[in-house]
Motif scaffolding. Structure first.
Motif, PDB file in Angstrom:
ATOM      1  N   ALA A 215      13.123  26.063 -28.068  1.00  0.00           N
ATOM      2  CA  ALA A 215      13.649  25.046 -28.981  1.00  0.00           C
ATOM      3  C   ALA A 215      14.250  23.905 -28.183  1.00  0.00           C
ATOM      4  O   ALA A 215      15.148  24.120 -27.367  1.00  0.00           O
ATOM      5  CB  ALA A 215      14.706  25.663 -29.901  1.00  0.00           C
ATOM      6  N   LYS A 216      13.762  22.691 -28.425  1.00  0.00           N
ATOM      7  CA  LYS A 216      14.272  21.507 -27.730  1.00  0.00           C
ATOM      8  C   LYS A 216      14.757  20.483 -28.749  1.00  0.00           C
ATOM      9  O   LYS A 216      13.959  19.860 -29.455  1.00  0.00           O
ATOM     10  CB  LYS A 216      13.171  20.883 -26.865  1.00  0.00           C
ATOM     11  CG  LYS A 216      12.768  21.714 -25.652  1.00  0.00           C
ATOM     12  CD  LYS A 216      13.864  21.777 -24.612  1.00  0.00           C
ATOM     13  CE  LYS A 216      13.380  22.515 -23.361  1.00  0.00           C
ATOM     14  NZ  LYS A 216      14.473  22.686 -22.386  1.00  0.00           N
ATOM     15  N   LYS A 217      16.068  20.309 -28.832  1.00  0.00           N
ATOM     16  CA  LYS A 217      16.644  19.304 -29.732  1.00  0.00           C
ATOM     17  C   LYS A 217      16.750  17.995 -28.952  1.00  0.00           C
ATOM     18  O   LYS A 217      17.761  17.703 -28.327  1.00  0.00           O
ATOM     19  CB  LYS A 217      18.017  19.759 -30.228  1.00  0.00           C
ATOM     20  CG  LYS A 217      18.611  18.840 -31.292  1.00  0.00           C
ATOM     21  CD  LYS A 217      20.054  19.172 -31.541  1.00  0.00           C
ATOM     22  CE  LYS A 217      20.935  18.723 -30.398  1.00  0.00           C
ATOM     23  NZ  LYS A 217      21.060  17.246 -30.313  1.00  0.00           N
ATOM     24  N   ILE A 245       5.860  29.746 -29.210  1.00  0.00           N
ATOM     25  CA  ILE A 245       6.088  28.702 -30.215  1.00  0.00           C
ATOM     26  C   ILE A 245       7.110  27.736 -29.633  1.00  0.00           C
ATOM     27  O   ILE A 245       8.249  28.122 -29.349  1.00  0.00           O
ATOM     28  CB  ILE A 245       6.608  29.283 -31.539  1.00  0.00           C
ATOM     29  CG1 ILE A 245       5.630  30.322 -32.089  1.00  0.00           C
ATOM     30  CG2 ILE A 245       6.825  28.173 -32.557  1.00  0.00           C
ATOM     31  CD1 ILE A 245       6.133  31.051 -33.319  1.00  0.00           C
ATOM     32  N   PHE A 246       6.698  26.500 -29.423  1.00  0.00           N
ATOM     33  CA  PHE A 246       7.571  25.474 -28.855  1.00  0.00           C
ATOM     34  C   PHE A 246       7.942  24.500 -29.973  1.00  0.00           C
ATOM     35  O   PHE A 246       7.083  23.822 -30.527  1.00  0.00           O
ATOM     36  CB  PHE A 246       6.836  24.726 -27.733  1.00  0.00           C
ATOM     37  CG  PHE A 246       7.747  23.995 -26.784  1.00  0.00           C
ATOM     38  CD1 PHE A 246       8.604  23.005 -27.234  1.00  0.00           C
ATOM     39  CD2 PHE A 246       7.748  24.289 -25.432  1.00  0.00           C
ATOM     40  CE1 PHE A 246       9.437  22.332 -26.366  1.00  0.00           C
ATOM     41  CE2 PHE A 246       8.585  23.624 -24.547  1.00  0.00           C
ATOM     42  CZ  PHE A 246       9.424  22.639 -25.017  1.00  0.00           C
ATOM     43  N   ILE A 247       9.233  24.453 -30.309  1.00  0.00           N
ATOM     44  CA  ILE A 247       9.722  23.637 -31.420  1.00  0.00           C
ATOM     45  C   ILE A 247      10.571  22.497 -30.875  1.00  0.00           C
ATOM     46  O   ILE A 247      11.442  22.708 -30.025  1.00  0.00           O
ATOM     47  CB  ILE A 247      10.579  24.480 -32.387  1.00  0.00           C
ATOM     48  CG1 ILE A 247       9.798  25.713 -32.843  1.00  0.00           C
ATOM     49  CG2 ILE A 247      11.012  23.652 -33.592  1.00  0.00           C
ATOM     50  CD1 ILE A 247      10.648  26.701 -33.641  1.00  0.00           C
ATOM     51  N   THR A 248      10.348  21.298 -31.372  1.00  0.00           N
ATOM     52  CA  THR A 248      11.153  20.152 -30.938  1.00  0.00           C
ATOM     53  C   THR A 248      11.397  19.196 -32.092  1.00  0.00           C
ATOM     54  O   THR A 248      10.618  19.142 -33.048  1.00  0.00           O
ATOM     55  CB  THR A 248      10.471  19.399 -29.783  1.00  0.00           C
ATOM     56  OG1 THR A 248      11.323  18.327 -29.345  1.00  0.00           O
ATOM     57  CG2 THR A 248       9.136  18.809 -30.215  1.00  0.00           C
ATOM     58  N   THR A 249      12.495  18.456 -31.998  1.00  0.00           N
ATOM     59  CA  THR A 249      12.787  17.410 -32.973  1.00  0.00           C
ATOM     60  C   THR A 249      12.087  16.104 -32.607  1.00  0.00           C
ATOM     61  O   THR A 249      12.230  15.116 -33.321  1.00  0.00           O
ATOM     62  CB  THR A 249      14.301  17.167 -33.059  1.00  0.00           C
ATOM     63  OG1 THR A 249      14.814  16.997 -31.725  1.00  0.00           O
ATOM     64  CG2 THR A 249      14.999  18.340 -33.717  1.00  0.00           C
ATOM     65  N   SER A 250      11.368  16.087 -31.490  1.00  0.00           N
ATOM     66  CA  SER A 250      10.598  14.896 -31.119  1.00  0.00           C
ATOM     67  C   SER A 250       9.117  15.217 -31.298  1.00  0.00           C
ATOM     68  O   SER A 250       8.706  15.702 -32.344  1.00  0.00           O
ATOM     69  CB  SER A 250      10.912  14.465 -29.690  1.00  0.00           C
ATOM     70  OG  SER A 250      10.539  15.462 -28.751  1.00  0.00           O
ATOM     71  N   SER A 251       8.305  14.939 -30.302  1.00  0.00           N
ATOM     72  CA  SER A 251       6.888  15.278 -30.357  1.00  0.00           C
ATOM     73  C   SER A 251       6.425  15.587 -28.932  1.00  0.00           C
ATOM     74  O   SER A 251       7.250  15.749 -28.031  1.00  0.00           O
ATOM     75  CB  SER A 251       6.068  14.133 -30.964  1.00  0.00           C
ATOM     76  OG  SER A 251       4.739  14.541 -31.197  1.00  0.00           O
ATOM     77  N   PHE A 252       5.116  15.643 -28.723  1.00  0.00           N
ATOM     78  CA  PHE A 252       4.560  16.063 -27.443  1.00  0.00           C
ATOM     79  C   PHE A 252       3.620  14.989 -26.886  1.00  0.00           C
ATOM     80  O   PHE A 252       2.913  14.314 -27.645  1.00  0.00           O
ATOM     81  CB  PHE A 252       3.793  17.377 -27.607  1.00  0.00           C
ATOM     82  CG  PHE A 252       4.633  18.497 -28.141  1.00  0.00           C
ATOM     83  CD1 PHE A 252       5.330  19.333 -27.284  1.00  0.00           C
ATOM     84  CD2 PHE A 252       4.745  18.701 -29.511  1.00  0.00           C
ATOM     85  CE1 PHE A 252       6.115  20.362 -27.777  1.00  0.00           C
ATOM     86  CE2 PHE A 252       5.530  19.735 -30.021  1.00  0.00           C
ATOM     87  CZ  PHE A 252       6.221  20.567 -29.148  1.00  0.00           C
ATOM     88  N   THR A 253       3.617  14.846 -25.569  1.00  0.00           N
ATOM     89  CA  THR A 253       2.691  13.907 -24.941  1.00  0.00           C
ATOM     90  C   THR A 253       1.276  14.461 -25.018  1.00  0.00           C
ATOM     91  O   THR A 253       1.045  15.638 -25.311  1.00  0.00           O
ATOM     92  CB  THR A 253       3.047  13.676 -23.462  1.00  0.00           C
ATOM     93  OG1 THR A 253       2.861  14.916 -22.740  1.00  0.00           O
ATOM     94  CG2 THR A 253       4.490  13.203 -23.310  1.00  0.00           C
ATOM     95  N   ARG A 254       0.304  13.609 -24.740  1.00  0.00           N
ATOM     96  CA  ARG A 254      -1.094  14.053 -24.738  1.00  0.00           C
ATOM     97  C   ARG A 254      -1.311  15.156 -23.711  1.00  0.00           C
ATOM     98  O   ARG A 254      -2.019  16.133 -23.974  1.00  0.00           O
ATOM     99  CB  ARG A 254      -2.006  12.859 -24.452  1.00  0.00           C
ATOM    100  CG  ARG A 254      -1.906  11.748 -25.491  1.00  0.00           C
ATOM    101  CD  ARG A 254      -2.849  10.589 -25.195  1.00  0.00           C
ATOM    102  NE  ARG A 254      -2.685   9.516 -26.177  1.00  0.00           N
ATOM    103  CZ  ARG A 254      -2.053   8.381 -25.965  1.00  0.00           C
ATOM    104  NH1 ARG A 254      -1.515   8.150 -24.768  1.00  0.00           N
ATOM    105  NH2 ARG A 254      -1.952   7.466 -26.909  1.00  0.00           N
ATOM    106  N   GLU A 255      -0.690  15.007 -22.546  1.00  0.00           N
ATOM    107  CA  GLU A 255      -0.845  16.014 -21.501  1.00  0.00           C
ATOM    108  C   GLU A 255      -0.183  17.333 -21.889  1.00  0.00           C
ATOM    109  O   GLU A 255      -0.670  18.414 -21.538  1.00  0.00           O
ATOM    110  CB  GLU A 255      -0.255  15.504 -20.179  1.00  0.00           C
ATOM    111  CG  GLU A 255      -1.037  14.364 -19.554  1.00  0.00           C
ATOM    112  CD  GLU A 255      -2.494  14.741 -19.304  1.00  0.00           C
ATOM    113  OE1 GLU A 255      -2.739  15.858 -18.798  1.00  0.00           O
ATOM    114  OE2 GLU A 255      -3.390  13.934 -19.613  1.00  0.00           O
ATOM    115  N   ALA A 256       0.927  17.263 -22.621  1.00  0.00           N
ATOM    116  CA  ALA A 256       1.586  18.485 -23.076  1.00  0.00           C
ATOM    117  C   ALA A 256       0.684  19.249 -24.041  1.00  0.00           C
ATOM    118  O   ALA A 256       0.615  20.479 -23.997  1.00  0.00           O
ATOM    119  CB  ALA A 256       2.911  18.143 -23.752  1.00  0.00           C
TER     120      ALA A 256
END
Length: 302
Positions: A215-217, A245-256
């Motif tokens: 979880a990444k806030k 399961i990777f949860i974030t309040t932002s989003s992910f880069t293309r490479e991620a």
């Protein structure tokens, strides 16, 4: 080529037309507006990855996303020219004309504007007769809808949670999704071995999989990069997790996103949009009225 953010609005609209049609084809010819918008950004190198999180204030004091403004009008132009249609609210579908179009971007824009610009002119004249300016109608399309408003409110509440409380929240969501959360692994703020939750998912009468949670806030404009995915996968291997399961309040880069699908195991990525969808689906600390209302969970101290 000029950077997307440096283009004028009409240039942005024209630029977006081919990616919109191409991504709709990849998505099977139909998608929600949100799905399509995200696919266009993530699969078009010329568009900054964090553009979906940039906001401005309208003259009426409302917050809006400039990219949505250009994207929505590009869609409107394509719809007027019969390349796409809207079978239901919030759904975009390719027409036969859209499915068969194979020309280059400039020819597409020329063909679309040949039909749409006269239509915009007619609408402008009708608006003037009703003593309304076309800019007012345009601005209304850029402003948040009622649904967008509660989603923004929820995202703001999530980002204001402490890291510890956000991890607690994510574990609560996993319980709602029928994951039996381990009461010891990943539940302390330090020394958790690189994971924020661990549990067991039984998919039928006898098969159980081990699930690790991260979880990444983070601030919505701070995208999760591939090194974070690699670190999480290392922690998964340590605990012999079958799924991540990777949860974030932002989003992910293309490479991620690429990194999540390679290596020893596939990692499910849940960005802010997906997270809010799941919160609404499972009614976790929100209550549906006209739109969802947030519970006191987000106002209480840890």
């Amino acid at each position: 080529m000029k950077d997307f953010v440096e283009m004028k609005r009409k240039e942005q609209e024209a630029f977006l037309m081919p990616p919109i049609l191409n991504e709709l084809k990849k998505l099977g010819g139909q998608a929600t507006t949100k799905e399509l918008r995200k696919a266009v950004v993530m699969n078009t190198e010329e568009i900054p990855e964090n553009i979906l999180f940039e906001t401005k204030m309208s003259s009426k004091g409302n917050s809006y996303n400039p990219f949505n403004y250009s994207f929505n009008f590009s869609l409107a132009n394509l719809e007027m020219a019969d390349f796409v249609k809207r079978p239901n609210r919030g759904v975009i579908e390719l027409t036969e004309k859209g499915r068969n179009f194979e020309q280059d971007s400039q020819n597409l824009a020329n063909e679309v504007y040949k039909i749409s610009l006269p239509e915009w002119k007619k609408r402008s004249e009708r608006n003037k007769r009703k003593n309304r300016q076309l800019e007012d109608a345009n601005e209304n399309q850029a402003e948040e809808t009622l649904e967008d408003s509660w989603r923004s409110k929820l995202l703001n509440a999530l980002t204001n949670l402490s890291p510890t409380k956000f991890e607690f929240f994510c574990r609560a969501l996993m319980r709602k999704m029928n994951i039996e959360v381990d009461e010891e692994v990943g539940v302390v703020s330090v020394g958790d071995g690189g994971i924020d939750g661990y549990g067991y998912l039984t998919t039928d009468d006898f098969r159980t999989a081990r699930v690790a949670i991260q979880a990444k806030k983070w601030n919505p404009s701070n995208l999760v990069s591939s090194p974070e995915i690699d670190k999480f996968r290392g922690a998964m291997d340590k605990f012999r997790a079958d799924y991540g399961i990777f949860i974030t309040t932002s989003s992910f880069t293309r490479e991620a996103k690429k990194a999540s699908r390679t290596g020893t195991s596939v990692i499910t990525l849940i960005d802010s949009d997906h997270l809010i969808d799941l919160i609404a689906k499972y009614k976790l600390f929100v209550e549906p009225v006209t739109v969802y209302q947030l519970s006191d969970f987000f106002n209480e101290k840890d």
